[in-house]
Design an enzyme around this catalytic site. Structure first.
Site, PDB file in Angstrom:
ATOM      1  N   GLU A   1      43.450 -21.749  97.765  1.00  0.00           N
ATOM      2  CA  GLU A   1      44.511 -21.182  96.928  1.00  0.00           C
ATOM      3  C   GLU A   1      44.967 -22.165  95.836  1.00  0.00           C
ATOM      4  OE1 GLU A   1      46.127 -17.869  97.283  1.00  0.00           O
ATOM      5  OE2 GLU A   1      46.580 -18.621  95.284  1.00  0.00           O
TER       6      GLU A   1
ATOM      7  N   ILE B   1      51.036 -21.264  92.169  1.00  0.00           N
ATOM      8  CA  ILE B   1      51.209 -19.803  92.076  1.00  0.00           C
ATOM      9  C   ILE B   1      50.297 -19.117  93.087  1.00  0.00           C
ATOM     10  CG2 ILE B   1      51.098 -17.778  90.550  1.00  0.00           C
ATOM     11  CD1 ILE B   1      50.980 -19.706  88.172  1.00  0.00           C
TER      12      ILE B   1
ATOM     13  N   LYS C   1      38.478 -22.050  86.597  1.00  0.00           N
ATOM     14  CA  LYS C   1      39.448 -21.146  87.221  1.00  0.00           C
ATOM     15  C   LYS C   1      39.092 -19.686  86.965  1.00  0.00           C
ATOM     16  CE  LYS C   1      43.056 -24.660  87.037  1.00  0.00           C
ATOM     17  NZ  LYS C   1      44.068 -25.252  86.155  1.00  0.00           N
TER      18      LYS C   1
HETATM   19  N1  HSE Z   1      44.919 -30.271  84.578  1.00  0.00           N
HETATM   20  C1  HSE Z   1      45.157 -29.024  85.207  1.00  0.00           C
HETATM   21  C2  HSE Z   1      46.117 -28.226  84.334  1.00  0.00           C
HETATM   22  C3  HSE Z   1      45.729 -29.255  86.566  1.00  0.00           C
HETATM   23  O1  HSE Z   1      46.666 -28.808  83.405  1.00  0.00           O
HETATM   24  O2  HSE Z   1      46.294 -27.036  84.528  1.00  0.00           O
HETATM   25  C4  HSE Z   1      45.781 -28.071  87.441  1.00  0.00           C
HETATM   26  O3  HSE Z   1      44.521 -27.522  87.660  1.00  0.00           O
END
Ligand code: HSE
Length: 410
Positions: A124, A131, A200
């Site tokens: 997660e 989140i 992501k």
């Molecule tokens: N460097 C990433 C960001 C950290 O700024 O979203 C979280 O994945």
């Protein structure tokens, strides 16, 4: 009591220890078991901590200790994280990770190994920091066919873009501030060139559509080229600029997935997501649009997601949480060039008739303006056309230098 091991004592790893220690009793009550950190694996020495006695440098100690039921991987990178995680799953240990690079590259394989060994592989914390997003997609929205996901997935770049638009900071200055505040990844190119958001969106697409989308299948562009002038044109026309990850299910059953800066209408919920915050909009066939919002980066928000997964593993030590996607394939992710879009284009040309030429080539184009606009600079929003038609038309235009180009989110 359940023994766990934590691999990695960096930014997130130390946060996981902090949350597990500070909230020990309350976590034990929720998990209905005391959670004991038996080992922390790190190649570095940490002699001055109250829990220095837990540090080890040899992974095989964890691998061969049958009392370790859950392993937290917060080392980052694909190796040795991949080898260690795989070895733990094969030994019947559940694994929790926040390592998006690992999940985006090897998620399908590791989920398969977890299933074969009747253990859990949960991640997660890999998307959206604190989140809750993966569990809601996999479980709460399970009755839906997910059709599309679009989100601000990287806190650092969102922070930089917010500083550029709100405070008029140049890109480099805003990046330095983000690094100083500890938001940026060790290598800032992971953030600013879009790789972090790419990983992501791969995870979101894989979980939503059931088949692995790999990072090299996602056309990815970062924010290095965005200037204050682009913001001036955007704001003048009622937009702002955001780095968006997007994925969409096509009628063919294939998907598109992209990462890039976009013009976002100021009335869109995404336009008002500022600083280090992330937001993900999910469109399902039954529920319509759902949005998730919160701190997408940072030690404790991410640690909180990791610890929640640990609690879930404790509660499901002898059962599997259903989480699965299949390996991907070469032709599964389609090019977004066939999508009908509007685009912002900024170019320079010494041709005094360029305004007319643009109007002829892109009939219905909306010309944009900004303060101190040089005579040789032209900016416009194209009518809605297939992306490859826009690209081909621009490629055919003579005497122009394109200095900015972005998709308009609709
Ligand atoms: N460097 C990433 C960001 C950290 O700024 O979203 C979280 O994945």
């Amino acid at each position: 009591m359940v023994n766990i091991a934590i691999m990695g004592h960096g930014f997130i790893g130390s946060g996981v220890v902090e949350v597990l220690t500070k909230n020990h009793d309350h976590i034990a009550a929720k998990a209905k078991e005391e959670i004991n950190i038996k080992y922390i694996l790190d190649i570095r020495d940490f002699d001055d901590l109250p829990y220095s006695d837990k540090f080890i440098k040899d992974f095989s100690v964890i691998e061969n200790d049958d009392s370790i039921k859950i392993v937290v991987e917060v080392m980052g990178g694909t190796e040795p994280a991949y080898s260690f995680v795989k070895a733990c799953l094969l030994k019947g240990k559940s694994v929790v990770t926040s390592n998006k690079e690992l999940v985006a590259a090897k998620g399908a394989e590791l989920l398969q190994i977890a299933e074969e060994n009747n253990v859990n592989f949960l991640f997660e914390g890999s998307v959206g920091g604190g989140i809750p997003i993966l569990r809601p997609i996999a479980q709460c929205l399970a009755a839906n066919d997910i059709l599309e996901i679009v989100g601000i997935l990287n806190g650092t770049t969102n922070f930089i873009l917010t500083k550029m638009t709100d405070d008029g900071m140049e890109f480099e200055e805003a990046l330095e501030l983000a690094q100083h505040l500890g938001y940026a990844e060790r290598d800032p190119s992971a953030d600013v060139d879009g790789h972090d958001a790419c990983r992501k969106i791969c995870i979101l697409a894989s979980i939503a559509f059931g088949k692995h989308v790999y990072p090299n299948q996602v056309k990815t562009e970062g924010i290095r080229k965005i200037t204050l002038e682009d913001f001036a044109y955007a704001v003048g026309a009622g937009y702002t600029v955001k780095l968006l990850g997007r994925t969409k299910l096509l009628d063919s059953g294939k998907v598109i997935a992209t990462v890039g800066p976009c013009f976002v209408d100021h009335t869109s919920p995404l336009a008002n997501v500022n600083d280090v915050f992330n937001s993900v909009l999910v469109r399902g066939d039954a529920i319509g649009d759902v949005s998730f919002y919160g701190r997408g980066a940072g030690k404790l928000p991410t640690a909180s997601a990791v610890v929640a997964d640990v609690i879930d593993c404790v509660k499901h030590l002898s059962a599997r949480k259903y989480l699965f996607w299949a390996e991907g394939s070469d032709d599964y992710v389609q090019s977004a060039d066939g999508e009908a879009v509007k685009m912002y284009v900024r170019l320079t040309s010494e041709n005094k008739l360029m305004g007319q030429i643009i109007a002829e080539k892109f009939q219905g184009a909306q010309m944009l303006s900004r303060e101190n606009q040089p005579d040789n600079e032209f900016a416009f929003i194209t009518p809605k056309l297939k992306k490859y038609i826009i690209e081909d038309t621009l490629a055919d235009m003579k005497d122009i230098t394109i200095i900015g180009k972005m998709h308009i989110l609709e």
